[in-house]
Design a protein around this motif. Structure first.
Motif, mmCIF file in Angstrom:
data_model
loop_
_atom_site.group_PDB
_atom_site.id
_atom_site.type_symbol
_atom_site.label_atom_id
_atom_site.label_comp_id
_atom_site.label_asym_id
_atom_site.label_seq_id
_atom_site.Cartn_x
_atom_site.Cartn_y
_atom_site.Cartn_z
ATOM 1 N N SER A 304 0.819 -1.216 0.000
ATOM 2 C CA SER A 304 0.000 0.000 0.000
ATOM 3 C C SER A 304 0.851 1.264 0.000
ATOM 4 O O SER A 304 0.349 2.355 -0.272
ATOM 5 N N GLU A 305 2.149 1.115 0.287
ATOM 6 C CA GLU A 305 3.034 2.279 0.364
ATOM 7 C C GLU A 305 3.981 2.377 -0.831
ATOM 8 O O GLU A 305 4.796 3.297 -0.905
ATOM 9 N N LEU A 306 3.888 1.438 -1.754
ATOM 10 C CA LEU A 306 4.812 1.433 -2.888
ATOM 11 C C LEU A 306 4.582 2.641 -3.791
ATOM 12 O O LEU A 306 3.454 3.101 -3.971
ATOM 13 N N SER A 307 5.676 3.100 -4.388
ATOM 14 C CA SER A 307 5.597 4.193 -5.361
ATOM 15 C C SER A 307 5.084 3.656 -6.695
ATOM 16 O O SER A 307 5.353 2.504 -7.061
ATOM 17 N N VAL A 308 4.371 4.480 -7.430
ATOM 18 C CA VAL A 308 3.874 4.081 -8.745
ATOM 19 C C VAL A 308 4.865 4.454 -9.851
ATOM 20 O O VAL A 308 5.001 3.736 -10.836
ATOM 21 N N SER A 309 5.593 5.540 -9.665
ATOM 22 C CA SER A 309 6.473 6.026 -10.734
ATOM 23 C C SER A 309 7.835 5.339 -10.754
ATOM 24 O O SER A 309 8.373 5.054 -11.825
ATOM 25 N N ALA A 310 8.431 5.061 -9.576
ATOM 26 C CA ALA A 310 9.748 4.416 -9.513
ATOM 27 C C ALA A 310 9.779 3.486 -8.302
ATOM 28 O O ALA A 310 10.481 3.743 -7.316
ATOM 29 N N PRO A 311 9.022 2.391 -8.328
ATOM 30 C CA PRO A 311 8.820 1.575 -7.123
ATOM 31 C C PRO A 311 10.084 0.933 -6.566
ATOM 32 O O PRO A 311 10.260 0.874 -5.348
ATOM 33 N N LEU A 312 10.987 0.446 -7.426
ATOM 34 C CA LEU A 312 12.174 -0.241 -6.921
ATOM 35 C C LEU A 312 13.113 0.735 -6.216
ATOM 36 O O LEU A 312 13.577 0.479 -5.109
ATOM 37 N N ALA A 313 13.398 1.847 -6.856
ATOM 38 C CA ALA A 313 14.292 2.836 -6.257
ATOM 39 C C ALA A 313 13.691 3.405 -4.976
ATOM 40 O O ALA A 313 14.379 3.545 -3.958
ATOM 41 N N ASP A 314 12.415 3.716 -5.005
ATOM 42 C CA ASP A 314 11.777 4.331 -3.837
ATOM 43 C C ASP A 314 11.655 3.344 -2.680
ATOM 44 O O ASP A 314 11.632 3.751 -1.506
#
Length: 491
Positions: A304-314
């Motif tokens: 639920s907290e994952l980023s949509v634009s750069a999920p791995l880096a974030d």
């Protein structure tokens, strides 16, 4: 409208001096191309989106589901690509098995699929480059950050990337293969860093529940709902078991690379042997990597907290490791260039094949006298796609690319069944097992994923297909070289 072009004639066309492509690719080159295009937006961009909105930690199962659908189609592609080693992929296969109008429809579909795919990935690449620039406190003017950014109108980075790759493709396939091999090495290294380093930051509680409880999304218009809901009338849900299939229909975009490999059949030294190896090998490698990354990233950070634009880096930033985040952003930015390059390659080869058959102006099927590349369609399409990438949002394009790819899978699987019946005498270096059962299963699985896409996507796809049929009857049918030659004639 259903006249077929013989396999023998298709192969003879490749021997015309002004309209033939140089054979320079090996099985290794094809596998690198496949890995280069498959590992891209799906793993660096879409993983966070589908985990957060559709499937949670079960995104790994969505990748497996999408990979199985692709494996069924890949077996059909491998038979065709080794039997009809001619540029054009599904278009050429349909022309040899089903007929001219179906071939035109699938070719028109592939032009859309690869064009929009290139634009989607260019926009994703731009996002990662801007993330890298932010790390060193460099910033573009807001207006040039693209429609996905606040206050943005034109994505200058995506625009420039497509133009540069267009020049690379004009200069030759071997140069493209060498650049791709270097970049793929960097990209796979980054993916392995994500998997190995991420293992140390996994929190078991983030997997609980692995398949989140179904959630009914806010009511939207009928166009926003999956077509399967409109047909069968059940309430759509995110998460739960059905959420996995919804996610699979989205992350499916990540697997379209192997059908691009098939477009390079004519430029392969030993296509009968090397095409099946390149197609199936790249798909297997990438499915394993996708599943591993999905498990790691959803274990590092709650879905639920994952980023949509750069999920791995974030995700690495969220765990307090910005160094790894910087490496991933660099790897993603470098790696997505090969995805753009190979998608653009696929589109120009399909366009070239249609032009060589007379269904599009023959002007576009003349190869460069020095580089032996289809430079005219490459330049035309490169400029058009660069403009589209500059002005378009990523969310508007991904689902339209998916439906085009799945439709191509349906046509190729059906073509295998037809060609087995009409030309059982053809030498086949690779044979799809369990025909017709496996192709029928491939058709059913692809169509099921298509039904999970929104009604709006189906409408846009239908409009594009309708335009294509009009173009065929106004130009293609009367200019077809096969039609002019007459039944049974060669040219």
């Amino acid at each position: 409208m259903f006249r077929t072009k013989t396999v023998e004639q298709s192969i003879r066309d490749t021997e015309e001096p002004e309209h033939g492509l140089r054979k320079s690719l090996s099985a290794w080159d094809l596998t690198v191309f496949g890995v280069g295009v498959i590992i891209g937006t799906g793993i660096f961009v879409l993983t966070g989106k589908v985990a957060k909105e559709n499937a949670g930690p079960a995104t790994a199962l969505a990748f497996i589901a999408a990979g199985i659908v692709c494996a069924l189609a890949a077996l059909c592609y491998a038979e065709f690509a080794s039997t009809v080693p001619v540029a054009g992929s599904a278009y050429t296969f349909a022309y040899a098995s089903i007929g001219e109008l179906p071939a035109w429809i699938i070719g028109w579909d592939l032009v859309l699929e690869f064009a929009l795919g290139t634009a989607v990935v260019a926009v994703g690449w731009s996002g990662y480059v801007r993330s890298l620039m932010d790390n060193v406190d460099w910033h573009l003017p807001a207006a040039l950050e693209g429609p996905d950014a606040p206050g943005g109108t034109f994505d200058i980075l995506a625009f420039l990337l497509v133009l540069v790759l267009t020049v690379v493709l004009v200069l030759g396939m071997k140069l493209s293969a060498r650049i791709t091999a270097l970049v793929v090495a960097i990209k796979v290294t980054v993916v392995m860093i994500v998997i190995i380093a991420g293992l140390f930051f996994i929190v078991g509680d983030n997997y609980d529940p692995f398949i989140p409880d179904p959630v009914t999304p806010p009511a939207g218009s009928g166009w926003d709902a999956p077509l399967v809901q409109t047909i069968f009338g059940y309430e759509p849900t995110n998460f739960g078991v059905m959420g996995i299939f919804t996610a699979a229909s989205v992350v499916f975009f990540a697997f379209i690379g192997f059908d691009v490999v098939a477009t390079a059949a004519e430029e392969t030294k030993l296509p009968q042997r090397d095409m099946p190896r390149g197609i199936l090998g790249s798909l297997l490698i990438c499915t394993v990597l996708y599943v591993a990354v999905a498990l790691v990233v959803t274990g590092m950070q709650h879905y639920s907290e994952l980023s949509v634009s750069a999920p791995l880096a974030d995700a690495f930033k969220a765990t307090g490791h910005p160094f790894f985040a910087g490496i991933i952003s660099f790897g993603a930015a470098v790696g997505l260039t090969t995805v753009c390059l190979i998608l653009l390659l696929g589109q120009t080869r399909v366009f070239f094949a249609m032009s060589r058959d007379g269904l599009l102006p023959r002007f576009f099927s003349v190869t460069h006298p020095r580089f032996r590349t289809p430079y005219r369609p490459t330049i035309l399409l490169g400029v058009i796609i660069a403009i589209v990438a500059g002005f378009t949002s990523i969310n508007e394009l991904a689902t339209l690319v998916n439906i085009g790819t799945l439709f191509a899978f349906v046509v190729v699987a059906f073509g295998v069944i037809v060609l087995r019946r009409t030309r059982p005498d053809l030498p086949r270096a690779f044979r799809t097992p369990w025909v017709p059962a496996l192709p029928i299963l491939s058709i059913a699985a692809s169509f099921w994923l298509m039904l999970n896409l929104p009604g709006e996507t189906w409408f846009r796809f239908a409009v594009w297909m309708a335009i294509g049929i009009v173009v065929y009857f106004l130009y293609g049918r009367s200019h077809s070289r096969l039609g002019k030659a007459g039944p049974g004639a060669t040219y």
